[in-house]
Design a protein around this motif. Structure first.
Motif, PDB file in Angstrom:
ATOM      1  N   GLU A  77       2.797   0.142   4.468  1.00 30.18           N
ATOM      2  CA  GLU A  77       2.436  -1.175   4.989  1.00 30.18           C
ATOM      3  C   GLU A  77       2.499  -1.225   6.511  1.00 30.18           C
ATOM      4  O   GLU A  77       1.644  -1.834   7.164  1.00 30.18           O
ATOM      5  CB  GLU A  77       3.366  -2.237   4.393  1.00 30.18           C
ATOM      6  N   GLU A  78       3.503  -0.581   7.098  1.00 29.72           N
ATOM      7  CA  GLU A  78       3.629  -0.579   8.552  1.00 29.72           C
ATOM      8  C   GLU A  78       2.441   0.129   9.189  1.00 29.72           C
ATOM      9  O   GLU A  78       1.901  -0.311  10.211  1.00 29.72           O
ATOM     10  CB  GLU A  78       4.947   0.091   8.977  1.00 29.72           C
ATOM     11  N   ILE A  79       2.021   1.243   8.569  1.00 31.70           N
ATOM     12  CA  ILE A  79       0.871   1.983   9.101  1.00 31.70           C
ATOM     13  C   ILE A  79      -0.390   1.129   8.983  1.00 31.70           C
ATOM     14  O   ILE A  79      -1.232   1.096   9.884  1.00 31.70           O
ATOM     15  CB  ILE A  79       0.693   3.312   8.340  1.00 31.70           C
ATOM     16  N   ALA A  80      -0.533   0.411   7.847  1.00 30.12           N
ATOM     17  CA  ALA A  80      -1.706  -0.456   7.669  1.00 30.12           C
ATOM     18  C   ALA A  80      -1.747  -1.542   8.742  1.00 30.12           C
ATOM     19  O   ALA A  80      -2.807  -1.874   9.275  1.00 30.12           O
ATOM     20  CB  ALA A  80      -1.689  -1.081   6.277  1.00 30.12           C
ATOM     21  N   LYS A  81      -0.562  -2.104   9.069  1.00 29.47           N
ATOM     22  CA  LYS A  81      -0.507  -3.115  10.121  1.00 29.47           C
ATOM     23  C   LYS A  81      -0.916  -2.530  11.473  1.00 29.47           C
ATOM     24  O   LYS A  81      -1.632  -3.163  12.248  1.00 29.47           O
ATOM     25  CB  LYS A  81       0.905  -3.699  10.205  1.00 29.47           C
ATOM     26  N   ASP A  82      -0.429  -1.310  11.743  1.00 29.19           N
ATOM     27  CA  ASP A  82      -0.786  -0.659  13.008  1.00 29.19           C
ATOM     28  C   ASP A  82      -2.292  -0.407  13.088  1.00 29.19           C
ATOM     29  O   ASP A  82      -2.914  -0.580  14.143  1.00 29.19           O
ATOM     30  CB  ASP A  82      -0.025   0.664  13.146  1.00 29.19           C
ATOM     31  N   ILE A  83      -2.883   0.009  11.955  1.00 25.71           N
ATOM     32  CA  ILE A  83      -4.321   0.265  11.928  1.00 25.71           C
ATOM     33  C   ILE A  83      -5.099  -1.023  12.185  1.00 25.71           C
ATOM     34  O   ILE A  83      -6.069  -1.052  12.942  1.00 25.71           O
ATOM     35  CB  ILE A  83      -4.734   0.896  10.581  1.00 25.71           C
ATOM     36  N   GLU A  84      -4.670  -2.121  11.540  1.00 27.46           N
ATOM     37  CA  GLU A  84      -5.347  -3.398  11.716  1.00 27.46           C
ATOM     38  C   GLU A  84      -5.256  -3.871  13.163  1.00 27.46           C
ATOM     39  O   GLU A  84      -6.235  -4.377  13.742  1.00 27.46           O
ATOM     40  CB  GLU A  84      -4.724  -4.435  10.777  1.00 27.46           C
ATOM     41  N   ALA A 104       7.248  13.963   5.082  1.00 31.57           N
ATOM     42  CA  ALA A 104       6.357  12.821   5.311  1.00 31.57           C
ATOM     43  C   ALA A 104       5.614  13.020   6.630  1.00 31.57           C
ATOM     44  O   ALA A 104       6.134  13.591   7.582  1.00 31.57           O
ATOM     45  CB  ALA A 104       7.162  11.526   5.350  1.00 31.57           C
ATOM     46  N   ASP A 105       4.353  12.552   6.669  1.00 32.57           N
ATOM     47  CA  ASP A 105       3.545  12.706   7.875  1.00 32.57           C
ATOM     48  C   ASP A 105       3.879  11.672   8.938  1.00 32.57           C
ATOM     49  O   ASP A 105       3.479  11.820  10.087  1.00 32.57           O
ATOM     50  CB  ASP A 105       2.052  12.593   7.517  1.00 32.57           C
ATOM     51  N   PHE A 106       4.585  10.613   8.588  1.00 36.12           N
ATOM     52  CA  PHE A 106       4.927   9.571   9.544  1.00 36.12           C
ATOM     53  C   PHE A 106       6.149   8.829   9.032  1.00 36.12           C
ATOM     54  O   PHE A 106       6.539   8.965   7.861  1.00 36.12           O
ATOM     55  CB  PHE A 106       3.753   8.601   9.739  1.00 36.12           C
ATOM     56  N   LYS A 107       6.772   8.081   9.929  1.00 34.20           N
ATOM     57  CA  LYS A 107       7.963   7.335   9.565  1.00 34.20           C
ATOM     58  C   LYS A 107       7.608   6.239   8.574  1.00 34.20           C
ATOM     59  O   LYS A 107       6.720   5.433   8.811  1.00 34.20           O
ATOM     60  CB  LYS A 107       8.594   6.727  10.822  1.00 34.20           C
ATOM     61  N   SER A 108       8.312   6.236   7.427  1.00 37.76           N
ATOM     62  CA  SER A 108       8.003   5.269   6.378  1.00 37.76           C
ATOM     63  C   SER A 108       9.175   5.205   5.408  1.00 37.76           C
ATOM     64  O   SER A 108      10.172   5.919   5.548  1.00 37.76           O
ATOM     65  CB  SER A 108       6.717   5.668   5.642  1.00 37.76           C
ATOM     66  N   LYS A 109       9.026   4.340   4.394  1.00 35.93           N
ATOM     67  CA  LYS A 109      10.045   4.197   3.360  1.00 35.93           C
ATOM     68  C   LYS A 109       9.537   4.789   2.056  1.00 35.93           C
ATOM     69  O   LYS A 109       8.388   4.584   1.679  1.00 35.93           O
ATOM     70  CB  LYS A 109      10.394   2.720   3.159  1.00 35.93           C
ATOM     71  N   ILE A 110      10.448   5.524   1.344  1.00 40.57           N
ATOM     72  CA  ILE A 110      10.078   6.111   0.053  1.00 40.57           C
ATOM     73  C   ILE A 110      10.201   5.035  -1.015  1.00 40.57           C
ATOM     74  O   ILE A 110      11.253   4.428  -1.187  1.00 40.57           O
ATOM     75  CB  ILE A 110      10.970   7.323  -0.277  1.00 40.57           C
ATOM     76  N   ASP A 111       9.100   4.837  -1.775  1.00 45.54           N
ATOM     77  CA  ASP A 111       9.104   3.848  -2.847  1.00 45.54           C
ATOM     78  C   ASP A 111       9.582   4.459  -4.169  1.00 45.54           C
ATOM     79  O   ASP A 111      10.404   3.880  -4.868  1.00 45.54           O
ATOM     80  CB  ASP A 111       7.694   3.277  -3.037  1.00 45.54           C
ATOM     81  N   THR A 112       9.071   5.626  -4.526  1.00 42.49           N
ATOM     82  CA  THR A 112       9.363   6.232  -5.827  1.00 42.49           C
ATOM     83  C   THR A 112       9.518   7.729  -5.668  1.00 42.49           C
ATOM     84  O   THR A 112       8.762   8.365  -4.922  1.00 42.49           O
ATOM     85  CB  THR A 112       8.225   5.945  -6.824  1.00 42.49           C
ATOM     86  N   MET A 143       0.857  -1.193   0.000  1.00 42.94           N
ATOM     87  CA  MET A 143       0.000   0.000   0.000  1.00 42.94           C
ATOM     88  C   MET A 143       0.890   1.239   0.000  1.00 42.94           C
ATOM     89  O   MET A 143       1.763   1.384   0.840  1.00 42.94           O
ATOM     90  CB  MET A 143      -0.889   0.006   1.249  1.00 42.94           C
ATOM     91  N   THR A 144       0.693   2.126  -0.963  1.00 35.53           N
ATOM     92  CA  THR A 144       1.536   3.315  -1.084  1.00 35.53           C
ATOM     93  C   THR A 144       0.676   4.559  -1.122  1.00 35.53           C
ATOM     94  O   THR A 144      -0.519   4.507  -1.427  1.00 35.53           O
ATOM     95  CB  THR A 144       2.399   3.272  -2.367  1.00 35.53           C
ATOM     96  N   GLU A 145       1.286   5.673  -0.800  1.00 39.32           N
ATOM     97  CA  GLU A 145       0.589   6.959  -0.799  1.00 39.32           C
ATOM     98  C   GLU A 145       1.431   7.971  -1.550  1.00 39.32           C
ATOM     99  O   GLU A 145       2.645   8.057  -1.362  1.00 39.32           O
ATOM    100  CB  GLU A 145       0.369   7.418   0.643  1.00 39.32           C
ATOM    101  N   GLN A 146       0.831   8.751  -2.486  1.00 36.63           N
ATOM    102  CA  GLN A 146       1.533   9.762  -3.261  1.00 36.63           C
ATOM    103  C   GLN A 146       1.414  11.119  -2.589  1.00 36.63           C
ATOM    104  O   GLN A 146       0.377  11.469  -2.037  1.00 36.63           O
ATOM    105  CB  GLN A 146       0.941   9.847  -4.680  1.00 36.63           C
TER     106      GLN A 146
END
Length: 306
Positions: A125-132, A96-104, A1-4
């Protein structure tokens, strides 16, 4: 899951602060030019007047010689120069709004962009896991809360049940009658459903007799009857209470049906006393039963603990 992440939503150089500064600078430049123009015009007029005055007197002194020239209408221009360092009107750091990895990464330094152009995409993906995980924890808390709310309902039910049991501790007579076979005594232990005593309604007595089917259309509910009691050598008035078209066969082969009579008890009759009844028919004759029967109490009820 990615966000632009896209460029901010405004035109470069069109912010209210920049426009205001630009307009104020433009007014200052106009004012400076106007002041310089006014000064030059006044200086020109003064110079022209001075030289004209000198020329006038010099012409008078040189025998009043006339000189002519052409007049032109035009504008006086001036040029203002200066120096400085150019800076962008507006700038905004993109973070970035939160700690994450840049894909592109879609841009590089110096590249122009338009509003809505993608700048970079990040892995969420890490944020999605935290949400779940947070959703599961919330579901668990909601279930625990629902279970906790059921406890008061169970307690209310138990209280209501105990109140019913307490109310049943006092036993009351369900009808007028006589207490028979009283087995309860003070201090005695009784079990749930145990018989305390027997209550009978002896104000009236019942008598069940059997008649031949030859009388099935002659005897009706409500018909008056005379009940004879041999032990007391008395006759008591009664009436037909019920009729049951059973098929009892006598030893002689007679088909019989059941008739139940009721009569008032003067207070001396008890259950088991032998009696017989006769019913007066419409033609004046009397219908008699196949055999005598025994009196029974009008109602009998065992009083139990509950």
């Amino acid at each position: 899951m990615t966000e632009q992440v896209v460029a901010p939503n405004y035109e470069i150089g069109e912010t209210p602060q920049a426009a205001k500064k630009k307009k104020a600078a433009k007014r200052r430049r106009k004012k400076i030019i106007k002041n310089i123009f006014t000064f030059l015009v006044l200086a020109g007029i003064a110079a022209a007047g001075y030289f004209g005055f000198q020329k006038l007197f010099s012409e008078e002194e040189s025998e009043m010689q006339a000189l002519t020239d052409f007049a032109y209408r035009g504008s006086i221009t001036t040029r203002v120069t200066g120096g400085g360092v150019t800076t962008p009107i507006t700038s905004e750091p993109v973070v970035a709004d939160f700690k994450s990895k840049i894909d592109t990464v879609f841009v590089m330094a110096g590249m122009p962009v338009m509003v809505g152009d993608p700048l970079y995409s990040i892995n969420t993906e890490e944020i999605a896991k935290d949400i779940e995980a947070a959703k599961k924890e919330l579901e668990t808390l909601e279930q625990n809360y629902a279970d906790a709310m059921k406890v008061p309902e169970t307690l209310h039910e138990q209280i209501a049940e105990n109140e019913k049991k307490i109310a049943a501790l006092s036993v009351y007579a369900p009808f007028d009658g006589k207490v028979m076979n009283a087995s309860a005594a003070v201090g005695a232990t009784v079990s749930d459903g145990g018989i305390i005593c027997q209550l009978v309604d002896d104000s009236k007595m019942l008598l069940t007799l059997y008649f031949s089917y030859a009388y099935e259309n002659d005897i009706k509910v409500g018909d008056k009857a005379v009940i004879s009691i041999p032990s007391t050598m008395s006759n008591v008035e009664g009436k037909v209470k019920e009729i049951a078209m059973v098929e009892r066969i006598s030893p002689e082969g007679t088909k019989l049906f059941e008739v139940v009579f009721e009569m008032k008890n003067g207070g001396t009759l008890t259950e088991g006393v032998s009696a017989i009844a006769s019913v007066e028919l419409a033609d004046g004759s009397k219908a008699t039963p196949y055999e005598a029967g025994e009196l029974k109490y009008y109602e009998v009820k065992n009083i139990n603990t509950s």
